[in-house]
Design a protein around this motif. Structure first.
Motif, PDB file in Angstrom:
ATOM      1  N   THR A 100      -7.446   9.579  21.115  1.00 53.34           N
ATOM      2  CA  THR A 100      -6.328  10.138  20.351  1.00 53.34           C
ATOM      3  C   THR A 100      -6.217  11.644  20.546  1.00 53.34           C
ATOM      4  N   ALA A 101      -7.350  12.333  20.603  1.00 49.29           N
ATOM      5  CA  ALA A 101      -7.320  13.782  20.810  1.00 49.29           C
ATOM      6  C   ALA A 101      -6.877  14.127  22.223  1.00 49.29           C
ATOM      7  N   ALA A 102      -7.225  13.287  23.191  1.00 48.89           N
ATOM      8  CA  ALA A 102      -6.780  13.519  24.569  1.00 48.89           C
ATOM      9  C   ALA A 102      -5.266  13.467  24.662  1.00 48.89           C
ATOM     10  N   ARG A 103      -4.661  12.607  23.858  1.00 47.37           N
ATOM     11  CA  ARG A 103      -3.201  12.433  23.897  1.00 47.37           C
ATOM     12  C   ARG A 103      -2.462  13.496  23.107  1.00 47.37           C
ATOM     13  N   THR A 104      -3.080  14.011  22.044  1.00 46.77           N
ATOM     14  CA  THR A 104      -2.338  14.859  21.114  1.00 46.77           C
ATOM     15  C   THR A 104      -2.863  16.278  20.993  1.00 46.77           C
TER      16      THR A 104
END
Length: 314
Positions: A100-104
């Motif tokens: 999720t952090a990679a995406r956002t």
């Protein structure tokens, strides 16, 4: 005199358990690892390893030298941090990041870094938090972004320092009404009256076994009085969204997945769980590497980029 490179191999073996795992992590052949450890044993003048079936284990002398190796590697890292303070950006910063952090978070953090430290090289790898924290302790990464679910505590590895970024709500995800795929009416919008127990007979999509996300999701279902029928086991949360939107499954998804967009646009309806649970998102780094300016710059950019969506249905 002990060579630091060989000491690191012994330290890696103490961490990973097998010569094959050390070879894979460091991109060496197992025979090379064996040869270097044999030379280290000759340098020490005492047995460091003994065969145990097809594996090897550390002797008492080997365990003692591995502990000294860890301290030697920390000292080496501190020296390098001081050198980098004199010339920032001379070493890349390797970051392990959850999906999720990679995406956002990371795209925004990299944008900030492009302005604040344009010469700093940042290397990013998406890995599960369990693996990321292990590899961070083993010096495979310099910084990790991980999560902790309520009621589940992650192992605290010595030498690592955690810093909280914020929290991430987790909600029931079902197909939005009218999204097609059959079963679209099983969900409710955020704040609706859907109970977790009402999904006891539905197929579920969850992350793979052994992950904290999977363990926590199963516990939520059990607390609601049923064992989930996990038909789909996928690490890719985008695949979760697609299966749920098509009406083939239900699941539990974090809000961070929707940063910058509305879940309804993806055919997803969200419903609060009892007690509105949240996961804690944090960064972790080795204390010995904390003085490195590059790591500090990346950590600060990640903290500035982390923004929990204020609303999902606005």
């Amino acid at each position: 005199m002990f060579e630091l490179r060989r000491l690191r191999l012994l330290h890696e073996l103490a961490q990973r358990g097998t010569l094959a795992a050390v070879a894979e992590a460091l991109s060496y052949s197992p025979s090379t690892i064996s040869q270097q450890l044999a030379q280290l044993e000759r340098d020490a003048g005492v047995p460091l390893l003994v065969p145990e079936g097809r594996r090897v284990r550390l002797t008492e002398h080997g365990a003692a030298l591995a502990a000294h190796a860890a301290r030697a590697l920390e000292a080496d890292e501190q020296i390098r941090a001081e050198l980098e303070a004199l010339q920032p950006g001379i070493a890349p910063v390797r970051v392990a990041v959850l999906q999720t952090a990679a995406r956002t978070v990371m795209p925004a953090a990299l944008t900030l870094l492009a302005d604040r430290a344009p010469l700093l090289r940042v290397e990013l790898a998406e890995v599960p938090p369990e693996e990321g924290l292990f590899e961070l302790a083993a010096r495979g990464f310099d910084l990790a972004i991980a999560e902790q679910y309520p009621g589940l505590t992650r192992e605290h590895r010595s030498g690592l320092e955690r810093r909280t970024l914020g929290t991430d709500p987790i909600r029931i995800a079902t197909a939005a009404t009218g999204s097609g795929g059959g079963g679209g009416g099983a969900g409710a919008d955020r704040g609706g009256a859907l109970e977790l127990a009402a999904l006891a007979d539905r197929p579920w999509v969850m992350e793979p076994r052994g992950t904290a996300a999977r363990e926590w999701a199963v516990q939520q279902c059990r607390a609601a009085g049923f064992e989930p029928d996990v038909r789909f086991e996928l690490a890719d949360l985008a695949a979760h969204v697609q299966l749920i939107a098509a009406g083939h499954a239900v699941g539990l998804l974090p809000d961070l997945l929707w940063a910058g967009r509305r879940p309804q646009a993806d055919g997803i309806a969200l419903t609060d769980l009892p007690g509105s649970p949240v996961s804690e998102i944090f960064t972790a780094e080795r204390r010995a590497a904390t003085p490195r300016p590059g790591i500090r710059l990346v950590r600060e950019a990640i903290a500035d980029a982390f923004v929990r969506p204020a609303t999902l249905n606005a």
